[in-house]
Design an enzyme around this catalytic site. Structure first.
Site, PDB file in Angstrom:
ATOM      1  N   ARG A 228      24.999 -40.634  21.050  1.00  0.00           N
ATOM      2  CA  ARG A 228      25.572 -41.228  21.740  1.00  0.00           C
ATOM      3  C   ARG A 228      26.793 -40.471  22.380  1.00  0.00           C
ATOM      4  O   ARG A 228      27.267 -39.915  21.710  1.00  0.00           O
ATOM      5  CB  ARG A 228      26.078 -42.626  21.296  1.00  0.00           C
ATOM      6  CG  ARG A 228      25.079 -43.413  21.040  1.00  0.00           C
ATOM      7  CD  ARG A 228      24.587 -44.102  22.426  1.00  0.00           C
ATOM      8  NE  ARG A 228      23.401 -45.385  22.212  1.00  0.00           N
ATOM      9  CZ  ARG A 228      22.157 -45.157  22.358  1.00  0.00           C
ATOM     10  NH1 ARG A 228      21.876 -43.893  22.367  1.00  0.00           N
ATOM     11  NH2 ARG A 228      21.392 -46.102  21.933  1.00  0.00           N
ATOM     12  N   HIS A 276      20.253 -38.076  29.319  1.00  0.00           N
ATOM     13  CA  HIS A 276      19.799 -39.208  28.167  1.00  0.00           C
ATOM     14  C   HIS A 276      18.434 -39.637  28.180  1.00  0.00           C
ATOM     15  O   HIS A 276      18.024 -40.744  28.283  1.00  0.00           O
ATOM     16  CB  HIS A 276      20.880 -40.478  28.649  1.00  0.00           C
ATOM     17  CG  HIS A 276      20.763 -41.399  27.422  1.00  0.00           C
ATOM     18  ND1 HIS A 276      21.935 -42.184  27.076  1.00  0.00           N
ATOM     19  CD2 HIS A 276      19.961 -41.575  26.202  1.00  0.00           C
ATOM     20  CE1 HIS A 276      21.810 -43.019  26.079  1.00  0.00           C
ATOM     21  NE2 HIS A 276      20.381 -42.517  25.531  1.00  0.00           N
TER      22      HIS A 276
END
Ligand SMILES: NC(=O)c1ccc[n+]([C@@H]2O[C@H](COP(=O)([O-])OP(=O)(O)OC[C@H]3O[C@@H](n4cnc5c(N)ncnc54)[C@H](OP(=O)(O)O)[C@@H]3O)[C@@H](O)[C@H]2O)c1
Length: 313
Positions: A228, A276
């Site tokens: 993350r 991502h």
């Protein structure tokens, strides 16, 4: 049985049809604002609070991803969003393990064989042998030894690099040296050449990839952030690279996504970027898991994948 579905960008029609096929007795509908009719199960990503709050009949909520930091952050602001006693589940692997393996093996081998440096030499038409890294010294340290961390460790075994992992509790993984807890973090870092982050984003791990941590790695270390964005203090990485502590990094996740146009990472020659998508749950695998978990729940069992709301993952 009623199931509600909400995802900001998944193809809802495909999911409704796939779930309907796997659970013929269920009525599956896309949730939209104003829908407060009872539902037995909710399938969600970044759910609006109103989707879950006060939902009558709820027996389980399925997060449509491996990380649940988005839902838990909302829960901190709206503690009654998840009705008391309703379990939250997340997707474990469902195709993501192999994708994480591909990502990690690609970069680890690229850095080990110095392919990115040869690419740079090519652009200068420069024919020059670089000294090979020593395999025994090229130790890989994985932060997080959960579903994905273990999967990545497995994929790196055939290459013979020393492997180590760091987690909250001790692990017994053949061929991987286990470190755990804050008290063993420094020792884990000091023997790590390539750091791969696969921790969940929790109150304990946010900002963990900071200057102080990066400076404890072996000199000229490499960083792979697959977990993350908020794990990494982005300015600290730039400072650690400028100081030569970190030689190169590959980043899939960022504090702000999409990564802003003016962000210095874009132009940095030793930072590789992906948007991502290191690993995305495969819809069929995810639907198979959810359908089977719902069947288990209906017969009174507790399926795998339950999130511990206190622990945060
Ligand atoms: N970039 C992408 O495309 C993408 C895709 C999927 C997932 N992800 C990220 O990857 C993360 C990991 O997924 P996963 O399925 O492997 O999670 P997981 O199975 O829950 O594993 C988490 C691991 O982190 C360890 N851990 C948690 N808090 C810790 C702490 N404070 N100190 C030390 N270790 C700690 C846990 O230790 P214990 O085993 O001791 O509990 C566990 O080994 C997800 O949360 C998500 O954020 C990213």
């Amino acid at each position: 049985m009623d199931i509600i579905f909400y995802h900001p960008f998944f193809n809802a029609d495909k999911w409704i049809a796939g779930l309907q096929q796997r659970l013929p007795q269920a009525r599956v509908r896309v949730w939209s604002p104003g829908d407060d009719a009872p539902a037995d199960y909710a399938l969600v990503r970044q759910p609006p609070v109103a989707m879950l709050q006060n939902r009558r009949g709820l027996k389980g909520v399925f997060a449509l991803g491996a990380g649940v930091d988005d839902i838990l952050a909302q829960l901190r602001n709206h503690p009654d969003m998840l009705p008391a006693g309703v379990p939250l589940f997340r997707l474990e692997d469902t195709g993501m393990g192999r994708q994480m393996q591909e990502y990690a093996v690609y970069h680890v081998l690229g850095w080990f064989r110095r392919f990115n440096e040869y690419q740079q030499q090519k652009s200068e038409a420069r024919w020059q042998h670089l000294r090979n890294h020593s395999r025994d010294a090229f130790s890989i340290g994985i932060l997080g030894a959960g579903v994905l961390g273990r999967s990545v460790a497995e994929s790196l075994k055939p290459w013979g690099f020393p492997l180590r992992c760091w987690s909250r509790t001790p692990k017994n993984l053949p061929g991987v040296t286990s470190f755990y807890g804050q008290e063993q973090l420094a020792e884990f870092l000091s023997g790590t050449q390539v750091l791969i982050n696969l921790l969940p984003n929790t109150l304990q791990t946010v900002g963990i990839l900071n200057r102080q941590l990066l400076s404890q790695l072996k000199p000229q270390a490499f960083l792979l952030n697959l977990a993350r964005g908020p794990h990494l203090v982005e300015d600290d990485l730039l400072a650690a690279m400028a100081a030569g502590e970190i030689k190169a990094a590959a980043l899939d996740v960022f504090v702000q996504e999409p990564l802003p146009q003016e962000h210095p990472f874009w132009a940095h020659p030793d930072i590789a970027i992906t948007p991502h998508n290191a690993a995305v749950a495969l819809p069929d695998d995810a639907m198979d898991y959810i359908a089977s978990a719902i069947r288990q729940r209906e017969s009174g069992e507790m399926p795998a994948g339950r999130v511990d709301l206190v622990r945060g993952y």
